[in-house]
Scaffold this motif. Sequence first.
Motif, PDB file in Angstrom:
ATOM      1  N   LEU A  74     -25.505  37.837 -58.596  1.00  0.00           N
ATOM      2  CA  LEU A  74     -26.850  37.882 -58.029  1.00  0.00           C
ATOM      3  C   LEU A  74     -26.793  38.097 -56.519  1.00  0.00           C
ATOM      4  O   LEU A  74     -27.548  38.903 -55.967  1.00  0.00           O
ATOM      5  CB  LEU A  74     -27.599  36.587 -58.343  1.00  0.00           C
ATOM      6  CG  LEU A  74     -29.044  36.551 -57.888  1.00  0.00           C
ATOM      7  CD1 LEU A  74     -29.898  37.491 -58.731  1.00  0.00           C
ATOM      8  CD2 LEU A  74     -29.584  35.142 -57.981  1.00  0.00           C
ATOM      9  N   ASN A  75     -25.886  37.411 -55.854  1.00  0.00           N
ATOM     10  CA  ASN A  75     -25.747  37.570 -54.407  1.00  0.00           C
ATOM     11  C   ASN A  75     -25.289  38.974 -54.041  1.00  0.00           C
ATOM     12  O   ASN A  75     -25.730  39.541 -53.037  1.00  0.00           O
ATOM     13  CB  ASN A  75     -24.799  36.513 -53.839  1.00  0.00           C
ATOM     14  CG  ASN A  75     -25.427  35.137 -53.858  1.00  0.00           C
ATOM     15  OD1 ASN A  75     -26.637  34.990 -53.776  1.00  0.00           O
ATOM     16  ND2 ASN A  75     -24.598  34.115 -53.991  1.00  0.00           N
ATOM     17  N   TYR A 116     -31.945  29.404 -59.555  1.00  0.00           N
ATOM     18  CA  TYR A 116     -30.624  29.807 -59.056  1.00  0.00           C
ATOM     19  C   TYR A 116     -29.578  28.763 -59.420  1.00  0.00           C
ATOM     20  O   TYR A 116     -28.455  29.094 -59.805  1.00  0.00           O
ATOM     21  CB  TYR A 116     -30.702  30.012 -57.537  1.00  0.00           C
ATOM     22  CG  TYR A 116     -29.409  30.470 -56.915  1.00  0.00           C
ATOM     23  CD1 TYR A 116     -29.009  31.802 -57.009  1.00  0.00           C
ATOM     24  CD2 TYR A 116     -28.588  29.590 -56.219  1.00  0.00           C
ATOM     25  CE1 TYR A 116     -27.827  32.239 -56.430  1.00  0.00           C
ATOM     26  CE2 TYR A 116     -27.416  30.011 -55.632  1.00  0.00           C
ATOM     27  CZ  TYR A 116     -27.037  31.340 -55.744  1.00  0.00           C
ATOM     28  OH  TYR A 116     -25.866  31.762 -55.171  1.00  0.00           O
ATOM     29  N   ARG A 117     -29.944  27.501 -59.315  1.00  0.00           N
ATOM     30  CA  ARG A 117     -29.004  26.429 -59.627  1.00  0.00           C
ATOM     31  C   ARG A 117     -28.676  26.352 -61.114  1.00  0.00           C
ATOM     32  O   ARG A 117     -27.698  25.705 -61.495  1.00  0.00           O
ATOM     33  CB  ARG A 117     -29.539  25.090 -59.127  1.00  0.00           C
ATOM     34  CG  ARG A 117     -29.562  25.029 -57.595  1.00  0.00           C
ATOM     35  CD  ARG A 117     -29.953  23.685 -57.098  1.00  0.00           C
ATOM     36  NE  ARG A 117     -31.067  23.150 -57.895  1.00  0.00           N
ATOM     37  CZ  ARG A 117     -31.996  22.351 -57.450  1.00  0.00           C
ATOM     38  NH1 ARG A 117     -31.972  21.959 -56.202  1.00  0.00           N
ATOM     39  NH2 ARG A 117     -32.970  21.919 -58.217  1.00  0.00           N
ATOM     40  N   TRP A 143     -36.985  37.493 -58.250  1.00  0.00           N
ATOM     41  CA  TRP A 143     -36.450  36.968 -56.995  1.00  0.00           C
ATOM     42  C   TRP A 143     -37.242  37.537 -55.836  1.00  0.00           C
ATOM     43  O   TRP A 143     -37.658  36.844 -54.943  1.00  0.00           O
ATOM     44  CB  TRP A 143     -34.988  37.351 -56.886  1.00  0.00           C
ATOM     45  CG  TRP A 143     -34.305  36.792 -55.687  1.00  0.00           C
ATOM     46  CD1 TRP A 143     -33.913  37.478 -54.585  1.00  0.00           C
ATOM     47  CD2 TRP A 143     -33.902  35.440 -55.459  1.00  0.00           C
ATOM     48  NE1 TRP A 143     -33.303  36.637 -53.695  1.00  0.00           N
ATOM     49  CE2 TRP A 143     -33.278  35.389 -54.209  1.00  0.00           C
ATOM     50  CE3 TRP A 143     -34.017  34.268 -56.185  1.00  0.00           C
ATOM     51  CZ2 TRP A 143     -32.764  34.210 -53.675  1.00  0.00           C
ATOM     52  CZ3 TRP A 143     -33.496  33.111 -55.642  1.00  0.00           C
ATOM     53  CH2 TRP A 143     -32.882  33.090 -54.411  1.00  0.00           C
ATOM     54  N   GLN A 190     -22.457  34.105 -62.235  1.00  0.00           N
ATOM     55  CA  GLN A 190     -23.791  34.706 -62.198  1.00  0.00           C
ATOM     56  C   GLN A 190     -24.364  34.655 -60.785  1.00  0.00           C
ATOM     57  O   GLN A 190     -25.004  35.609 -60.334  1.00  0.00           O
ATOM     58  CB  GLN A 190     -24.725  33.979 -63.172  1.00  0.00           C
ATOM     59  CG  GLN A 190     -24.403  34.215 -64.632  1.00  0.00           C
ATOM     60  CD  GLN A 190     -25.186  33.288 -65.537  1.00  0.00           C
ATOM     61  OE1 GLN A 190     -25.405  32.114 -65.215  1.00  0.00           O
ATOM     62  NE2 GLN A 190     -25.622  33.806 -66.686  1.00  0.00           N
ATOM     63  N   GLN A 191     -24.131  33.559 -60.084  1.00  0.00           N
ATOM     64  CA  GLN A 191     -24.597  33.449 -58.701  1.00  0.00           C
ATOM     65  C   GLN A 191     -23.942  34.515 -57.826  1.00  0.00           C
ATOM     66  O   GLN A 191     -24.611  35.144 -57.003  1.00  0.00           O
ATOM     67  CB  GLN A 191     -24.309  32.055 -58.151  1.00  0.00           C
ATOM     68  CG  GLN A 191     -25.170  30.974 -58.754  1.00  0.00           C
ATOM     69  CD  GLN A 191     -24.817  29.583 -58.251  1.00  0.00           C
ATOM     70  OE1 GLN A 191     -23.847  29.398 -57.518  1.00  0.00           O
ATOM     71  NE2 GLN A 191     -25.613  28.600 -58.641  1.00  0.00           N
ATOM     72  N   PRO A 250     -21.390  29.902 -61.512  1.00  0.00           N
ATOM     73  CA  PRO A 250     -20.891  30.484 -60.253  1.00  0.00           C
ATOM     74  C   PRO A 250     -20.704  32.005 -60.340  1.00  0.00           C
ATOM     75  O   PRO A 250     -20.980  32.718 -59.375  1.00  0.00           O
ATOM     76  CB  PRO A 250     -19.560  29.765 -60.041  1.00  0.00           C
ATOM     77  CG  PRO A 250     -19.736  28.444 -60.726  1.00  0.00           C
ATOM     78  CD  PRO A 250     -20.589  28.746 -61.942  1.00  0.00           C
ATOM     79  N   ASN A 268     -35.177  28.427 -56.298  1.00  0.00           N
ATOM     80  CA  ASN A 268     -33.974  27.653 -56.015  1.00  0.00           C
ATOM     81  C   ASN A 268     -33.526  26.902 -57.262  1.00  0.00           C
ATOM     82  O   ASN A 268     -32.341  26.858 -57.581  1.00  0.00           O
ATOM     83  CB  ASN A 268     -34.230  26.680 -54.866  1.00  0.00           C
ATOM     84  CG  ASN A 268     -33.044  25.780 -54.610  1.00  0.00           C
ATOM     85  OD1 ASN A 268     -32.987  24.667 -55.122  1.00  0.00           O
ATOM     86  ND2 ASN A 268     -32.092  26.280 -53.834  1.00  0.00           N
ATOM     87  N   LEU A 319     -27.747  28.919 -62.772  1.00  0.00           N
ATOM     88  CA  LEU A 319     -26.749  29.960 -62.996  1.00  0.00           C
ATOM     89  C   LEU A 319     -25.334  29.417 -62.867  1.00  0.00           C
ATOM     90  O   LEU A 319     -25.080  28.463 -62.123  1.00  0.00           O
ATOM     91  CB  LEU A 319     -26.928  31.100 -61.993  1.00  0.00           C
ATOM     92  CG  LEU A 319     -28.270  31.828 -62.004  1.00  0.00           C
ATOM     93  CD1 LEU A 319     -28.305  32.857 -60.884  1.00  0.00           C
ATOM     94  CD2 LEU A 319     -28.528  32.469 -63.352  1.00  0.00           C
TER      95      LEU A 319
END
Length: 166
Positions: free
Chosen positions: A132-133, A121-122, A30, A128-129, A126, A118, A124
Amino acid sequence: MRNVIAAVMASTLAFSALSQADEVVTSVNWHPAEANPLSNGQGHMFDGISLTEHQRQQMRDLMHRARHERPPVNVSEMETMHRLVTAEKFDEAAVRTQAEKMAEEQVNRQVEMAKVRNQMYRLLTPEQQAALNEKHQQRMEQLRDVARMQQGSSKTLFSSNTRSNQ
């Protein structure tokens, strides 16, 4: 004059680091290692995130396609900058033009990698997102701490230089 040369050398070094970043980029990251001073060269996007084997394969496929679709590093541009930097007479306008050309190529590479990230990321879930965030926020706080320390040390250096010059 020294500032211009330093800026040119820094941009040349950054450009050459990016030419070597293929290994880093293919590891599905990332934040490239050179962009994160806190990393030890392993700034992987998904460290600590459990990925399914299917997700891993999809991400490998995305990186493989991106690696083969991106244009090769333009060595002639780096050679041109080197000739300008080592010229007998410094030509600021030529260096500026060359640096801008190299910067434009760098911007294009960054846009392409952002597009791939991107897409990753998509892939992943929710959950996992969210994880990650959260990790991203932690890294940003660490970077803010580093920036504050750097600002503090540069202020100290500036004030001690000012005192010694008086």
